[in-house]
Design an enzyme around this catalytic site. Sequence first.
Site, PDB file in Angstrom:
ATOM      1  N   TYR A  23       0.793  -1.240   0.000  1.00 35.38           N
ATOM      2  CA  TYR A  23       0.000   0.000   0.000  1.00 35.38           C
ATOM      3  C   TYR A  23       0.823   1.287   0.000  1.00 35.38           C
ATOM      4  O   TYR A  23       0.254   2.375  -0.121  1.00 35.38           O
ATOM      5  CB  TYR A  23      -0.947  -0.011   1.213  1.00 35.38           C
ATOM      6  N   HIS A 100      -9.622   1.011  -5.274  1.00 35.69           N
ATOM      7  CA  HIS A 100      -8.658   0.233  -4.494  1.00 35.69           C
ATOM      8  C   HIS A 100      -7.259   0.737  -4.796  1.00 35.69           C
ATOM      9  O   HIS A 100      -6.935   0.997  -5.969  1.00 35.69           O
ATOM     10  CB  HIS A 100      -8.737  -1.253  -4.848  1.00 35.69           C
ATOM     11  N   ARG A 111      -9.477 -11.937  -3.016  1.00 33.01           N
ATOM     12  CA  ARG A 111      -9.642 -10.500  -3.299  1.00 33.01           C
ATOM     13  C   ARG A 111     -10.210 -10.255  -4.692  1.00 33.01           C
ATOM     14  O   ARG A 111     -10.448  -9.133  -5.098  1.00 33.01           O
ATOM     15  CB  ARG A 111      -8.302  -9.774  -3.187  1.00 33.01           C
TER      16      ARG A 111
HETATM   17  C1  DQA Z   1      -7.848  -2.556  -0.715  1.00 33.49           C
HETATM   18  C2  DQA Z   1      -7.757  -4.003  -1.200  1.00 33.49           C
HETATM   19  C3  DQA Z   1      -8.506  -4.944  -0.267  1.00 33.49           C
HETATM   20  O1  DQA Z   1      -8.411  -6.281  -0.733  1.00 33.49           O
HETATM   21  C4  DQA Z   1      -7.901  -4.877   1.122  1.00 33.49           C
HETATM   22  O2  DQA Z   1      -8.656  -5.684   2.014  1.00 33.49           O
HETATM   23  C5  DQA Z   1      -7.759  -3.488   1.623  1.00 33.49           C
HETATM   24  C6  DQA Z   1      -7.357  -2.424   0.724  1.00 33.49           C
HETATM   25  C7  DQA Z   1      -7.005  -1.592  -1.574  1.00 33.49           C
HETATM   26  O3  DQA Z   1      -7.221  -0.393  -1.465  1.00 33.49           O
HETATM   27  O4  DQA Z   1      -6.128  -2.043  -2.330  1.00 33.49           O
HETATM   28  O5  DQA Z   1      -7.888  -3.238   2.829  1.00 33.49           O
HETATM   29  O6  DQA Z   1      -9.200  -2.133  -0.787  1.00 33.49           O
END
Ligand code: DQA
Length: 147
Positions: A23, A100, A111
């Site tokens: 992230y 995301h 995911r």
């Molecule tokens: C997310 C992706 C999701 O799978 C994860 O649980 C997150 C962040 C993203 O911004 O990439 O908490 O939403």
Amino acid sequence: MKKILVIHGPNLNMLGKRETGIYGETTLTDINEALKNLAKELAVDVTVFQSNTEGALIDRIHEAAVEYDAIVINPAGYTHTSVALRDALAAVDIPAIEVHISNVYKREEFRQHSYISAVAVGQIAGFGVNSYLLGLRAAVDLVRSKQ
Ligand code: DQA
């Protein structure tokens, strides 16, 4: 002035400290500041909201319907689990854009399904913090094209 609500789901308050390899180091405060700057440039009003609680996110979506023109939402982990969040977005009469930070389709299989996408106008994933800014631009285009 058009009003856009940006909703950050669970664990996004930990950005900058959380799984930085995925992230990045940008914090939620940095993201919110970038959103506010872009809002100024685009001449729209942006409100940001973060919660780690499913019910609080749902309540905020219900309230938003009376005040906002569109929602930009990163549902985070609830993307892959929450029928209730999806139902909340379906229940309100304003468009939502799903964002995301990471490219969820490059990651674990769990995911790769979103409960939210079917009730969103569209999804933006994989552009880091820029996903939010692209999401805001998309929301603004959308609400302006509707007037
Ligand atoms: C997310 C992706 C999701 O799978 C994860 O649980 C997150 C962040 C993203 O911004 O990439 O908490 O939403």
